[in-house]
Design an enzyme around this catalytic site. Structure first.
Site, short mmCIF file in Angstrom:
data_model
loop_
_atom_site.label_atom_id
_atom_site.label_comp_id
_atom_site.label_asym_id
_atom_site.label_seq_id
_atom_site.Cartn_x
_atom_site.Cartn_y
_atom_site.Cartn_z
N LYS A 270 24.41 34.33 37.15
CA LYS A 270 23.99 33.43 36.52
C LYS A 270 22.95 34.00 35.28
O LYS A 270 22.96 33.28 34.11
CB LYS A 270 23.00 32.55 37.36
N HIS A 333 26.22 26.44 48.82
CA HIS A 333 25.27 26.84 48.08
C HIS A 333 23.79 27.14 48.83
O HIS A 333 22.93 27.78 48.49
CB HIS A 333 24.90 26.09 46.93
N ARG A 336 21.73 29.98 50.23
CA ARG A 336 20.53 30.62 49.55
C ARG A 336 19.32 30.17 49.96
O ARG A 336 18.41 30.69 50.25
CB ARG A 336 20.78 30.61 47.99
N HIS A 360 16.80 36.44 41.09
CA HIS A 360 16.01 35.64 40.67
C HIS A 360 14.80 36.16 39.63
O HIS A 360 14.02 35.60 39.27
CB HIS A 360 15.20 34.70 41.69
N TYR A 370 11.45 47.55 37.22
CA TYR A 370 10.76 47.83 38.37
C TYR A 370 11.28 47.12 39.61
O TYR A 370 11.31 47.99 40.67
CB TYR A 370 9.29 47.14 37.91
#
Length: 399
Positions: A270, A333, A336, A360, A370
């Site tokens: 995404k 879905h 998740r 995300h 990081y």
């Protein structure tokens, strides 16, 4: 001397082309091959120019004289008839070539080259097909808000409020692309905001407490229906909690089972960036068993109907329905949300590590780097812990 039809018919070709005048700058050019072509000589801004009115007899003497008069009228108004003719030709070409469907196809191809996921493009094309049925052949400048609204209302009348909303947005995207490429002046969908029934916002159904999720895990592992691809995909959705499209479209070349790593390509995520996931031992075993069952197919989850295609998201959701879970209880879905809720609830893991595992992470480049570097080892441990939790859910059913 002015021409007549009789005289024109009597004109014969010669070894060289020659001209026969009709007056007012217009003449008939008779070529060596016998063609008879209407021409008009005139001056504009001090330069001599030559207009073409077509060939005789396709363009009659009377029509040629009409066009001569039209040209003289333009000259009287200070307009160059040749420039006007070229502008009219370009406008006619635009009307025929710059149709909604052709510009929409251009946009889809542009998005494909920009790396948009194929599933996203397929959904967009599905919406555009509805628009093309009604006004795809029209020049885009002729597509009015009223025409668009009529198409949207047909979708809305079926109760598909969300599809109608997305269709308006997609049509608007085509118009904005046409404006950007100088083939339209405005986006007419802007005027239609508020004209459609607003769909109710609904989140993907998911079991977010431990007991309910445990029941789903036990049902998935006990499910004997469907194909090996479907059964394995549902287990891996529970273990890896990726987006359904990221999993079901997976190719074997993305997996390094020896090092327990899955690299999801940017084209299928995404966020449009590569996402690397650690694989717990249980997931590696499921994948190894699946490969033994499905053979050499390059797809990890080939459809049982067409081996060159993957299983669909609907296939997984239908399997959940057969297990007894309704659409408002759990979806593919929803794995998740289940994992996110229970991992955060455990208090064992850094919230940023969970977000990184869910892919995300925000757009900031430094922060993304990081996340990858700082949380990889924690994500590996978290993946094994989560797999162990699932094994605990399964063992609880045996007691």
């Amino acid at each position: 001397m002015a021409l007549t039809d009789t005289r024109i018919r009597q004109l014969k070709p010669d070894t060289k082309s020659y001209k026969v005048a009709d007056g007012g700058g217009m003449f008939l050019l008779v070529t060596a091959k016998g063609s008879k072509l209407w021409r008009m000589k005139y001056r504009f801004d001090g330069r001599e120019k030559l207009l073409s009115f077509g060939a005789y007899p396709e363009t009659s003497l009377a029509r040629a004289r009409e066009r001569r008069q039209e040209a003289k009228s333009l000259l009287a108004e200070g307009i160059d008839p040749m420039a006007k003719a070229l502008a009219d030709k370009d406008a006619a070409a635009a009307r025929n070539e710059h149709t909604f469907s052709l510009i929409a196809a251009e946009l889809v191809e542009k998005l494909r080259k920009e790396g948009k996921a194929e599933t996203t493009l397929q959904k967009k094309q599905w919406l555009l097909d509805k628009a093309n049925q009604d006004f795809g052949d029209l020049p885009i400048r002729d597509v009015s808000p009223a025409k668009i609204l009529a198409t949207l209302k047909k979708v809305e009348a079926l109760g598909n409020y969300e599809s109608a909303k997305r269709l308006r947005s997609t049509i608007g995207q085509v118009f904005r692309y046409a404006v950007a490429t100088a083939r339209a002046d405005t986006d007419p969908t802007y005027a239609l905001r508020g004209a459609l029934i607003a769909p109710k916002v609904s989140h993907m159904a998911a079991a977010t407490n431990r007991e309910d999720f445990a029941a789903i895990v036990r049902a998935v592992w006990g499910y004997e229906g469907g194909s090996p691809s479907t059964r394995a995909a549902l287990k891996l959705m529970a273990l890896l909690y990726t987006r359904p499209g990221e999993l079901r479209l997976a190719l074997w070349e993305e997996f390094d089972l020896e090092n327990a790593i899955w690299t999801i390509p940017a084209s299928r995520t995404k966020m449009r960036r590569e996402h690397v996931k650690p694989l717990p031992a249980l997931a590696v075993q499921i994948l190894a068993d699946l490969r033994h069952e499905t053979g050499s197919n390059y797809r990890v989850f080939p459809s049982s109907i067409a081996r060159d295609k993957p299983i669909s998201e609907n296939t997984m959701n239908q399997a959940l329905r057969r297990m007894g879970f309704e659409p408002d209880q759990h979806t593919s879905h929803g794995f998740r949300a289940s994992a996110s809720s229970l991992l955060n609830e455990s208090g064992l893991w850094n919230e940023d590590a969970i977000e990184a595992e869910l892919s995300h992470v925000g757009a900031d480049q430094v922060r993304r780097a990081y996340h990858r570097a700082a949380y990889w080892e924690e994500r590996v441990r978290m993946a094994e812990w989560w797999a162990n939790e699932i094994l605990i859910f399964l063992s609880d059913s045996d007691r």
